[in-house]
Design an enzyme around this catalytic site. Sequence first.
Site, short mmCIF file in Angstrom:
data_model
loop_
_atom_site.label_atom_id
_atom_site.label_comp_id
_atom_site.label_asym_id
_atom_site.label_seq_id
_atom_site.Cartn_x
_atom_site.Cartn_y
_atom_site.Cartn_z
N ASP A 144 27.04 94.61 41.26
CA ASP A 144 25.88 95.11 40.53
C ASP A 144 26.13 96.50 39.95
O ASP A 144 27.08 97.18 40.32
CB ASP A 144 24.69 95.21 41.49
CG ASP A 144 24.14 93.84 41.85
OD1 ASP A 144 24.41 92.90 41.10
OD2 ASP A 144 23.45 93.75 42.87
N LYS A 191 22.18 94.83 36.16
CA LYS A 191 20.90 94.73 35.44
C LYS A 191 20.47 96.16 35.15
O LYS A 191 20.29 96.95 36.06
CB LYS A 191 19.83 94.08 36.33
CG LYS A 191 20.15 92.67 36.76
CD LYS A 191 18.90 92.04 37.36
CE LYS A 191 19.23 90.76 38.10
NZ LYS A 191 19.20 90.84 39.53
N MET A 219 12.64 101.79 42.92
CA MET A 219 12.33 101.56 41.50
C MET A 219 10.98 102.19 41.16
O MET A 219 10.15 101.59 40.49
CB MET A 219 12.31 100.04 41.20
CG MET A 219 13.67 99.40 41.45
SD MET A 219 13.64 97.60 41.50
CE MET A 219 13.18 97.28 43.19
N1 SAH Z 1 19.27 96.64 47.78
C1 SAH Z 1 19.14 98.03 47.42
C2 SAH Z 1 17.95 98.26 46.51
C3 SAH Z 1 18.12 97.64 45.15
S1 SAH Z 1 16.76 97.97 44.08
C4 SAH Z 1 19.02 98.87 48.70
O1 SAH Z 1 18.89 98.30 49.79
O2 SAH Z 1 19.12 100.08 48.61
C5 SAH Z 1 17.33 99.37 43.19
C6 SAH Z 1 16.63 100.62 43.66
O3 SAH Z 1 17.18 101.06 44.87
C7 SAH Z 1 16.78 101.79 42.72
O4 SAH Z 1 15.85 101.73 41.67
C8 SAH Z 1 16.48 102.94 43.65
O5 SAH Z 1 15.09 103.04 43.87
C9 SAH Z 1 17.10 102.46 44.94
N2 SAH Z 1 18.46 103.00 45.14
C10 SAH Z 1 19.62 102.32 45.13
N3 SAH Z 1 20.65 103.13 45.39
C11 SAH Z 1 20.15 104.35 45.57
C12 SAH Z 1 20.70 105.64 45.88
N4 SAH Z 1 22.02 105.82 46.07
N5 SAH Z 1 19.85 106.68 45.99
C13 SAH Z 1 18.53 106.53 45.82
N6 SAH Z 1 17.95 105.35 45.54
C14 SAH Z 1 18.74 104.28 45.40
#
Ligand code: SAH
Length: 456
Positions: free
Chosen positions: A245, A267, A380
Amino acid sequence: MRYLPIHIDLQNKTVIIVGGGPAAEAKLRTLIKTDARLVIMSDTPSAEILRWADEGRVEITDEAAFETATLIYAATESPADNLNIAEKARALGLPVNAADQPAGCDFITPALVDRSPVTVSIGTEGTSPGLARALKSDIESRLPSDLGQTAQTIKGLRDTLKLEEPDIAKRQAFWAQVLGSGLGDYANLDSEVINARYNAARHTAITSDDRAGYVHIVGAGPGDPDLLTVGALRVMHSADVVIYDRLVSEEVLSLCRREADYIYVGKIPGGVSTRQEEINRIMVETAQNGATVVRLKSGDPLVFGRAEEEFAALDAAGIDFTIHPGITAATAAAASLRHSLTVRGENTAATLATGHDENGFAELDWTALAKPNARATIYMGLRAARFIQGRLLLHGANSATPVSVVENASRANETILSTTIGALSDDLISSGIKGPAVVMIGYDVRSVRAKMKAAS
Ligand code: SAH
């Protein structure tokens, strides 16, 4: 090569360890895994050694008869004593190891990766214990924890095959076919797989082309490779195909098997995206071609990752898969704030919410989230920030409630915005935060270890 690595049978044998302090304990941590009778000569054994004696795993004595031993370890805290003990053992013709005294060593104990009965020993002939440790941890991460059990399964099948196939060359060719070669295959090598491959190879001549594919759904964590699990790293080394991703970091991606095919299925919020159906199709097709597929998803695959849709596609195609959980953005961000997600006596729930769903801004349980001490991490949530702020205030939230926005949690470019519900959307705009970020309602920052982005 000055030292020859050999494996000595210690079943029903005695090993004497002279010493009862840290040096003896260090030797014992390896020895205690063997079947040897361990006799410790010490009048001041450590608490750990006493505990082992209580459990019947070692014996403690004042005076041990060296001649009854197969090996002697001179492991007192005194180097001079250790050399003397070594001389005494050598006079009796016994192999001895004197702790930290190369001159008093007939043998050295290697660093060990123990998947008994499979063991990997690593020696540097004393040149670099640090290098031995690094190699050990690398090999540890590659070998599945149940490799020993797999070896036992293979032994059973070997015995059967020996009865059925007298030609040794044919048996060897058969095993080469079943076990494959190279590190890549180890991750999938459990007893079930071995049994299945054995049966397949016995009944049809299998080729690598009709090997059943397999999918690993892997949590890549928030970015810092230190946050990967050992299991994730192991299957990443085994990948034929990596489907990843947008939010999987470069550093994490670079730890996948170099020879793998890499397929990007990112995405982009509000932009060009690979449709979920397309991702499912690629995953299913590559697995059906016999590949070991690593589906690398940011954070934890089970948190806002549409994982259920991928499982359904795999189920529908009859493809087996394993899920490797990861560190989700909320826990990584909380670690950066140096706060616990749940605080005893304050919040009885820590909500993980999304700012967006298929209908646009998500409607959350605003009444609950507006209560004092409520705590929520919103994924998000950047574009929805003004909406979230408005809804919370409308439902009676205290506008001074702390809010932290953690961007790029765990990464080198991590930034933290420290604000309040009342100032959230204005501060977000002036901070220039673009994401990925989580909006953490009810959480402030404990300390300023992390880089802070001040709202101007
Ligand atoms: N499966 C992922 C979430 C995917 S949805 C998890 O468990 O973290 C994508 C959202 O995750 C982003 O919009 C943001 O809100 C958050 N996110 C992912 N990586 C991040 C990071 N390194 N720091 C802060 N927020 C993050």
